[in-house]
Design a protein around this motif. Structure first.
Motif, PDB file in Angstrom:
ATOM      1  N   GLU A  38      26.414 -87.294 -56.359  1.00 35.91           N
ATOM      2  CA  GLU A  38      27.146 -88.492 -56.759  1.00 35.91           C
ATOM      3  C   GLU A  38      27.967 -88.239 -58.022  1.00 35.91           C
ATOM      4  O   GLU A  38      27.810 -87.197 -58.684  1.00 35.91           O
ATOM      5  N   SER A  39      28.808 -89.189 -58.360  1.00 40.74           N
ATOM      6  CA  SER A  39      29.586 -89.106 -59.592  1.00 40.74           C
ATOM      7  C   SER A  39      28.622 -88.992 -60.772  1.00 40.74           C
ATOM      8  O   SER A  39      27.627 -89.731 -60.845  1.00 40.74           O
ATOM      9  N   SER A  40      28.887 -88.056 -61.674  1.00 43.58           N
ATOM     10  CA  SER A  40      28.020 -87.728 -62.822  1.00 43.58           C
ATOM     11  C   SER A  40      26.729 -87.023 -62.411  1.00 43.58           C
ATOM     12  O   SER A  40      25.821 -86.855 -63.214  1.00 43.58           O
ATOM     13  N   GLY A  41      26.663 -86.620 -61.160  1.00 39.60           N
ATOM     14  CA  GLY A  41      25.472 -85.914 -60.674  1.00 39.60           C
ATOM     15  C   GLY A  41      25.683 -84.403 -60.677  1.00 39.60           C
ATOM     16  O   GLY A  41      26.800 -83.903 -60.843  1.00 39.60           O
ATOM     17  N   TYR A  42      24.578 -83.694 -60.464  1.00 41.50           N
ATOM     18  CA  TYR A  42      24.596 -82.230 -60.565  1.00 41.50           C
ATOM     19  C   TYR A  42      24.080 -81.570 -59.283  1.00 41.50           C
ATOM     20  O   TYR A  42      23.135 -82.066 -58.648  1.00 41.50           O
ATOM     21  N   LEU A  43      24.685 -80.442 -58.969  1.00 42.76           N
ATOM     22  CA  LEU A  43      24.131 -79.523 -57.972  1.00 42.76           C
ATOM     23  C   LEU A  43      23.482 -78.373 -58.742  1.00 42.76           C
ATOM     24  O   LEU A  43      24.138 -77.741 -59.584  1.00 42.76           O
ATOM     25  N   ILE A  44      22.214 -78.137 -58.481  1.00 41.80           N
ATOM     26  CA  ILE A  44      21.526 -76.991 -59.082  1.00 41.80           C
ATOM     27  C   ILE A  44      21.054 -76.122 -57.929  1.00 41.80           C
ATOM     28  O   ILE A  44      20.242 -76.558 -57.101  1.00 41.80           O
ATOM     29  N   TYR A  45      21.614 -74.924 -57.853  1.00 38.21           N
ATOM     30  CA  TYR A  45      21.373 -74.067 -56.688  1.00 38.21           C
ATOM     31  C   TYR A  45      21.031 -72.666 -57.177  1.00 38.21           C
ATOM     32  O   TYR A  45      21.712 -72.116 -58.040  1.00 38.21           O
ATOM     33  N   GLU A  46      19.973 -72.111 -56.623  1.00 33.59           N
ATOM     34  CA  GLU A  46      19.570 -70.740 -56.980  1.00 33.59           C
ATOM     35  C   GLU A  46      18.972 -70.079 -55.746  1.00 33.59           C
ATOM     36  O   GLU A  46      17.997 -70.581 -55.189  1.00 33.59           O
ATOM     37  N   THR A  47      19.589 -68.973 -55.330  1.00 28.83           N
ATOM     38  CA  THR A  47      18.963 -68.238 -54.221  1.00 28.83           C
ATOM     39  C   THR A  47      19.392 -66.769 -54.241  1.00 28.83           C
ATOM     40  O   THR A  47      20.137 -66.333 -55.117  1.00 28.83           O
ATOM     41  N   PHE A  48      18.869 -66.039 -53.297  1.00 28.97           N
ATOM     42  CA  PHE A  48      19.100 -64.594 -53.241  1.00 28.97           C
ATOM     43  C   PHE A  48      20.560 -64.287 -52.913  1.00 28.97           C
ATOM     44  O   PHE A  48      21.228 -65.051 -52.215  1.00 28.97           O
ATOM     45  N   ALA A  49      21.008 -63.138 -53.420  1.00 28.59           N
ATOM     46  CA  ALA A  49      22.408 -62.751 -53.243  1.00 28.59           C
ATOM     47  C   ALA A  49      22.500 -61.338 -52.685  1.00 28.59           C
ATOM     48  O   ALA A  49      21.526 -60.568 -52.734  1.00 28.59           O
ATOM     49  N   GLN A  50      23.706 -61.028 -52.211  1.00 29.18           N
ATOM     50  CA  GLN A  50      23.983 -59.663 -51.738  1.00 29.18           C
ATOM     51  C   GLN A  50      23.567 -58.667 -52.805  1.00 29.18           C
ATOM     52  O   GLN A  50      23.890 -58.851 -53.984  1.00 29.18           O
ATOM     53  N   GLY A  51      22.885 -57.627 -52.410  1.00 29.73           N
ATOM     54  CA  GLY A  51      22.354 -56.660 -53.376  1.00 29.73           C
ATOM     55  C   GLY A  51      20.849 -56.770 -53.478  1.00 29.73           C
ATOM     56  O   GLY A  51      20.172 -55.900 -54.025  1.00 29.73           O
ATOM     57  N   ASN A  52      20.330 -57.877 -52.931  1.00 31.27           N
ATOM     58  CA  ASN A  52      18.867 -58.037 -52.975  1.00 31.27           C
ATOM     59  C   ASN A  52      18.153 -57.032 -52.078  1.00 31.27           C
ATOM     60  O   ASN A  52      16.951 -56.792 -52.254  1.00 31.27           O
ATOM     61  N   GLN A  53      18.909 -56.450 -51.157  1.00 33.00           N
ATOM     62  CA  GLN A  53      18.312 -55.512 -50.188  1.00 33.00           C
ATOM     63  C   GLN A  53      17.505 -54.423 -50.878  1.00 33.00           C
ATOM     64  O   GLN A  53      16.493 -53.978 -50.362  1.00 33.00           O
ATOM     65  N   ARG A  54      17.946 -54.017 -52.074  1.00 29.88           N
ATOM     66  CA  ARG A  54      17.243 -52.897 -52.705  1.00 29.88           C
ATOM     67  C   ARG A  54      15.909 -53.322 -53.316  1.00 29.88           C
ATOM     68  O   ARG A  54      15.104 -52.490 -53.735  1.00 29.88           O
ATOM     69  N   PHE A  55      15.669 -54.624 -53.392  1.00 35.48           N
ATOM     70  CA  PHE A  55      14.403 -55.099 -53.965  1.00 35.48           C
ATOM     71  C   PHE A  55      13.409 -55.557 -52.902  1.00 35.48           C
ATOM     72  O   PHE A  55      12.229 -55.724 -53.181  1.00 35.48           O
ATOM     73  N   GLY A  56      13.927 -55.839 -51.714  1.00 36.90           N
ATOM     74  CA  GLY A  56      13.026 -56.315 -50.663  1.00 36.90           C
ATOM     75  C   GLY A  56      13.630 -57.484 -49.933  1.00 36.90           C
ATOM     76  O   GLY A  56      14.847 -57.660 -49.944  1.00 36.90           O
ATOM     77  N   LYS A  57      12.796 -58.294 -49.304  1.00 34.45           N
ATOM     78  CA  LYS A  57      13.286 -59.418 -48.498  1.00 34.45           C
ATOM     79  C   LYS A  57      13.696 -60.581 -49.392  1.00 34.45           C
ATOM     80  O   LYS A  57      13.113 -60.745 -50.455  1.00 34.45           O
ATOM     81  N   PRO A  58      14.667 -61.404 -48.964  1.00 37.33           N
ATOM     82  CA  PRO A  58      15.418 -61.283 -47.732  1.00 37.33           C
ATOM     83  C   PRO A  58      16.478 -60.181 -47.805  1.00 37.33           C
ATOM     84  O   PRO A  58      17.069 -59.945 -48.851  1.00 37.33           O
ATOM     85  N   THR A  59      16.710 -59.564 -46.649  1.00 32.37           N
ATOM     86  CA  THR A  59      17.736 -58.514 -46.540  1.00 32.37           C
ATOM     87  C   THR A  59      18.855 -58.917 -45.580  1.00 32.37           C
ATOM     88  O   THR A  59      19.922 -58.311 -45.590  1.00 32.37           O
ATOM     89  N   ASN A  60      18.593 -59.915 -44.753  1.00 31.75           N
ATOM     90  CA  ASN A  60      19.576 -60.368 -43.776  1.00 31.75           C
ATOM     91  C   ASN A  60      20.741 -61.061 -44.497  1.00 31.75           C
ATOM     92  O   ASN A  60      20.512 -62.030 -45.244  1.00 31.75           O
ATOM     93  N   PRO A  61      21.987 -60.594 -44.299  1.00 29.62           N
ATOM     94  CA  PRO A  61      23.144 -61.213 -44.978  1.00 29.62           C
ATOM     95  C   PRO A  61      23.244 -62.724 -44.766  1.00 29.62           C
ATOM     96  O   PRO A  61      23.819 -63.435 -45.589  1.00 29.62           O
ATOM     97  N   LYS A  62      22.660 -63.202 -43.672  1.00 31.80           N
ATOM     98  CA  LYS A  62      22.653 -64.646 -43.391  1.00 31.80           C
ATOM     99  C   LYS A  62      21.963 -65.427 -44.521  1.00 31.80           C
ATOM    100  O   LYS A  62      22.254 -66.590 -44.770  1.00 31.80           O
ATOM    101  N   TYR A  63      21.030 -64.760 -45.192  1.00 28.54           N
ATOM    102  CA  TYR A  63      20.251 -65.440 -46.234  1.00 28.54           C
ATOM    103  C   TYR A  63      20.627 -64.988 -47.641  1.00 28.54           C
ATOM    104  O   TYR A  63      19.919 -65.294 -48.597  1.00 28.54           O
ATOM    105  N   LEU A  64      21.732 -64.249 -47.742  1.00 30.27           N
ATOM    106  CA  LEU A  64      22.145 -63.710 -49.051  1.00 30.27           C
ATOM    107  C   LEU A  64      23.537 -64.213 -49.392  1.00 30.27           C
ATOM    108  O   LEU A  64      24.481 -64.048 -48.600  1.00 30.27           O
ATOM    109  N   LEU A  65      23.685 -64.801 -50.565  1.00 25.03           N
ATOM    110  CA  LEU A  65      24.998 -65.285 -50.987  1.00 25.03           C
ATOM    111  C   LEU A  65      25.937 -64.121 -51.237  1.00 25.03           C
ATOM    112  O   LEU A  65      25.542 -63.096 -51.806  1.00 25.03           O
ATOM    113  N   ARG A  66      27.177 -64.293 -50.813  1.00 24.80           N
ATOM    114  CA  ARG A  66      28.192 -63.288 -51.115  1.00 24.80           C
ATOM    115  C   ARG A  66      28.642 -63.455 -52.566  1.00 24.80           C
ATOM    116  O   ARG A  66      28.491 -64.546 -53.155  1.00 24.80           O
ATOM    117  N   SER A  67      29.215 -62.410 -53.115  1.00 23.04           N
ATOM    118  CA  SER A  67      29.681 -62.467 -54.500  1.00 23.04           C
ATOM    119  C   SER A  67      30.593 -63.686 -54.697  1.00 23.04           C
ATOM    120  O   SER A  67      31.545 -63.880 -53.952  1.00 23.04           O
TER     121      SER A  67
END
Ligand SMILES: C[S@@+](CC[C@H](N)C(=O)[O-])C[C@H]1O[C@@H](n2cnc3c(N)ncnc32)[C@H](O)[C@@H]1O
Length: 179
Positions: free
Chosen positions: A111-140
């Motif tokens: 809503e107006s004056s409201g916030y989106l707070i979003y945090e999740t795995f990104a491309q490059g996470n593959q080297r640390f483990g799951k998730p590795t599927n690009p479907k679940y990894l944010l692009r740069s």
């Protein structure tokens, strides 16, 4: 429940969400998308907010007795339309979940004056483990692209973290300016 789900169900609130939680007005309500065990649902209920918690499995919220909590048990990836279409929230919280076809709907829910707070795995996470599927990894830059023209970026990071486990993540806090 997967091992990743089990891990996140047992965790304290994300430091990113905690950092911006006090910005969210008590007059509106908070949407916790794919809430899991509700670590952020619980945080915002404790702060005095009304919370709508959505997940395909809400059994881990069974212990919560709070009239400010609305539960929506729904598979967000098979529903033909977004169950929260047209609803507005002072905070939309998403952590460790990505379903691209609904990203724009989530921005609309702010809503107006409201916030989106979003945090999740990104491309490059593959080297640390799951998730590795690009479907679940944010692009740069994907979260920046998502809010462009709609919300104002308060803070954004695309980084490697070491806690709660090493991971490549992207995170944003963005505001819908009042007009
Ligand atoms: C890794 S957990 C994250 C939970 C919570 N956001 C957190 O960070 O603590 C992912 C959550 O997404 C939910 N989820 C996965 N696919 C879903 C779907 N199709 N519809 C609704 N929820 C889903 C799971 O049930 C799980 O609770």
């Amino acid at each position: 429940m997967s091992r990743i789900d089990a891990l996140h169900r047992s965790l304290a609130p994300s430091s990113w969400v905690k950092r911006f939680a006090s910005k969210i007005l008590l007059t509106g309500s908070v949407l916790d998308v794919a809430c899991g065990a509700g670590r952020h649902t619980r945080l915002f209920l404790e702060q005095g907010h009304s919370v709508t918690a959505v997940d395909r499995d809400l059994s881990a919220l069974a212990d919560i007795r709070n009239e400010r909590l609305t539960r929506i048990e729904s598979d967000l990836e098979t529903e033909p339309s977004w169950p929260l279409f047209g609803e507005r929230f002072s905070g939309v919280i998403v952590t460790n979940y990505l379903h691209r076809p609904r990203l724009k709907d989530l921005v609309e829910n702010v809503e107006s004056s409201g916030y989106l707070i979003y945090e999740t795995f990104a491309q490059g996470n593959q080297r640390f483990g799951k998730p590795t599927n690009p479907k679940y990894l944010l692009r740069s830059g994907e979260l920046l692209e998502l809010v462009r023209g709609a919300l104002t970026v308060v803070s954004y990071e695309d980084i490697v973290v070491t806690k709660p486990k090493p991971a490549k993540i992207q995170r944003i806090c963005a505001l819908r300016e009042r007009i």
